[in-house]
Design a protein around this motif. Structure first.
Motif, short mmCIF file in Angstrom:
data_model
loop_
_atom_site.label_atom_id
_atom_site.label_comp_id
_atom_site.label_asym_id
_atom_site.label_seq_id
_atom_site.Cartn_x
_atom_site.Cartn_y
_atom_site.Cartn_z
N TYR A 149 0.85 -1.19 0.00
CA TYR A 149 0.00 0.00 0.00
C TYR A 149 0.88 1.23 0.00
O TYR A 149 1.73 1.41 0.89
CB TYR A 149 -0.92 -0.01 1.24
N MET A 150 0.71 2.08 -1.01
CA MET A 150 1.43 3.35 -1.13
C MET A 150 2.95 3.15 -0.99
O MET A 150 3.63 3.89 -0.28
CB MET A 150 0.93 4.33 -0.06
N GLY A 151 3.48 2.13 -1.69
CA GLY A 151 4.92 1.91 -1.72
C GLY A 151 5.50 1.20 -0.51
O GLY A 151 6.72 1.04 -0.42
N VAL A 152 4.64 0.75 0.40
CA VAL A 152 5.10 0.07 1.61
C VAL A 152 4.54 -1.35 1.63
O VAL A 152 3.37 -1.57 1.31
CB VAL A 152 4.65 0.82 2.89
N SER A 153 5.37 -2.33 1.99
CA SER A 153 4.93 -3.71 2.13
C SER A 153 4.53 -3.95 3.58
O SER A 153 5.31 -3.68 4.50
CB SER A 153 6.05 -4.68 1.74
N TYR A 154 3.30 -4.45 3.76
CA TYR A 154 2.75 -4.69 5.09
C TYR A 154 2.60 -6.19 5.34
O TYR A 154 2.24 -6.95 4.43
CB TYR A 154 1.36 -4.05 5.23
N THR A 155 2.84 -6.59 6.59
CA THR A 155 2.53 -7.94 7.06
C THR A 155 1.79 -7.80 8.38
O THR A 155 2.28 -7.13 9.30
CB THR A 155 3.80 -8.78 7.27
N TYR A 186 6.03 8.06 2.80
CA TYR A 186 5.26 8.67 3.89
C TYR A 186 4.18 7.68 4.33
O TYR A 186 3.47 7.11 3.51
CB TYR A 186 4.62 9.98 3.41
N VAL A 187 4.09 7.46 5.62
CA VAL A 187 3.12 6.51 6.19
C VAL A 187 2.16 7.27 7.09
O VAL A 187 2.58 8.01 7.99
CB VAL A 187 3.84 5.41 7.01
N SER A 188 0.87 7.08 6.84
CA SER A 188 -0.16 7.69 7.70
C SER A 188 -1.27 6.66 7.88
O SER A 188 -2.15 6.53 7.04
CB SER A 188 -0.71 8.97 7.08
N ILE A 189 -1.20 5.89 8.98
CA ILE A 189 -2.17 4.81 9.18
C ILE A 189 -2.88 4.93 10.53
O ILE A 189 -3.52 3.99 10.99
CB ILE A 189 -1.50 3.43 9.07
N GLY A 190 -2.76 6.09 11.16
CA GLY A 190 -3.35 6.26 12.48
C GLY A 190 -4.84 5.96 12.54
O GLY A 190 -5.34 5.43 13.53
N ILE A 207 11.49 9.40 10.16
CA ILE A 207 11.46 10.82 10.53
C ILE A 207 10.06 11.13 11.02
O ILE A 207 9.07 10.86 10.34
CB ILE A 207 11.82 11.73 9.34
N SER A 208 9.97 11.63 12.23
CA SER A 208 8.68 11.98 12.83
C SER A 208 8.77 13.38 13.40
O SER A 208 9.63 13.65 14.24
CB SER A 208 8.31 10.98 13.93
N LEU A 226 -2.91 9.35 15.66
CA LEU A 226 -2.10 10.38 15.01
C LEU A 226 -0.80 9.80 14.45
O LEU A 226 0.16 10.53 14.21
CB LEU A 226 -1.78 11.51 16.00
N CYS A 227 -0.78 8.47 14.25
CA CYS A 227 0.44 7.79 13.81
C CYS A 227 0.74 8.12 12.35
O CYS A 227 0.06 7.65 11.43
CB CYS A 227 0.28 6.28 13.99
N GLU A 228 1.77 8.95 12.13
CA GLU A 228 2.24 9.25 10.78
C GLU A 228 3.71 9.60 10.85
O GLU A 228 4.18 10.21 11.81
CB GLU A 228 1.43 10.37 10.13
N PHE A 229 4.46 9.19 9.82
CA PHE A 229 5.91 9.38 9.83
C PHE A 229 6.45 9.10 8.43
O PHE A 229 5.74 8.55 7.57
CB PHE A 229 6.59 8.45 10.85
#
Length: 293
Positions: A149-155, A186-190, A207-208, A226-229
């Motif tokens: 998702y959005m360039g990031v691999s999740y497990t 950029y990750v924003s999954i909060g 970077i946060s 508010l988890c984003e970094f």
């Protein structure tokens, strides 16, 4: 206002054969959601004559989660299970009223150099399940949810998050996610998280809020939503947490409980060798001289 509540560094701890990086518990933060204990095991290379040898030891009031990046561990327990843990699979053992298990290098790898690297985690059980009958589940790598998702691999190693659910049979609302990326993202999954939340940086950096945090640290969020970094290229991080329990949990050695009397009884039962045995194993680990927390 910063969303970062606490930064916990990895601290060396001796588990017998080798040193591990202890992440939880921490004096300023005993638990994150139901997560009570996290060790970063390795990376270590064992010589031909060296083996992982964690003899039979007891647990109560918690579930253990073992997740390997490299290597193989043979798990044996007092329920009669014998399973090889390999990278990407999940061992989930709910101790409940009491279980005993051992962790060793496979016989077939004795006489060979071998690598070992992974996470060992304890998740406290809800109060009403602390005395449940012990259970064991192994979920193979192929059955663990994975997606990009959005360039990031999740497990999703365990729990529920981002509209997915792991097959690992957890007993409370929680999540343990692995995030990897080859490029800056950029990750924003909060909005997908809940309860308390922590982020462990295994490798690389994030970077946060203008600050850079490198590997071998846990960052504790004030507000999980508010988890984003920014996840830097070549990084691997773990986001974990969930709904905290209303009651405090006490920890002594391998025992976790909301009731100190239950821990004291388990300690006496272990000293009296009243716990069930691991079939075929006769080693006995003495009760340590340490304080109940």
């Amino acid at each position: 206002m910063s969303n970062l509540n606490l930064v916990i560094p990895e601290r060396a701890a001796n588990i017998g054969n080798f040193m591990v990086g202890r992440l939880l518990p921490f004096r300023q933060k005993r638990m994150v959601g139901p997560f009570a204990f996290i060790d970063h095991m390795g990376p270590v290379t064992l010589a031909k004559e060296e083996q992982l040898q964690v003899p039979p030891h007891p647990h109560i009031g918690l579930s253990t989660l073992t997740y390997l990046f490299e290597g193989v561990i043979v798990h044996r327990d007092s329920l009669g299970n014998e399973v090889e843990i390999t990278p990407g699979g999940v061992n989930w053992m709910s101790a409940g009223k009491g279980v005993v298990h051992s962790e060793r290098s496979p016989e077939r790898l004795r006489g060979e150099r071998k690598s070992l690297h992974g996470l060992q985690i304890w998740v406290a059980l809800p109060k009403e399940l602390e005395d449940m009958e012990p259970t064991f589940t192994h979920v193979g790598k192929e059955n663990i949810p994975k997606w990009d998702y959005m360039g990031v691999s999740y497990t999703l190693i365990a729990g529920e998050a981002m509209g997915k659910a792991s097959e690992v049979p957890v007993h409370s609302k929680l999540y343990l996610l692995e995030l990897k990326t080859e490029d800056d993202q950029y990750v924003s999954i909060g909005k997908h998280l809940y309860g308390e939340s922590g982020l462990y940086i295994l490798e690389g950096s994030i970077i946060s809020e203008g600050n850079t945090y490198a590997s071998q640290q846990i960052l504790i969020a004030k507000e999980s939503r508010l988890c984003e970094f920014q996840l830097k290229a070549g990084s691997t991080v773990y986001i974990f947490g969930g709904e905290p329990f209303a009651e405090e949990r006490h920890i002594f050695w391998n025992f976790v409980s909301s009731d100190k009397k239950r821990i004291e009884k388990a300690s006496q039962d272990w000293k009296g060798q009243k716990f069930p045995k691991v079939p075929g194993e006769t080693d006995f680990v003495p009760l340590p001289n340490q304080n109940l927390k």
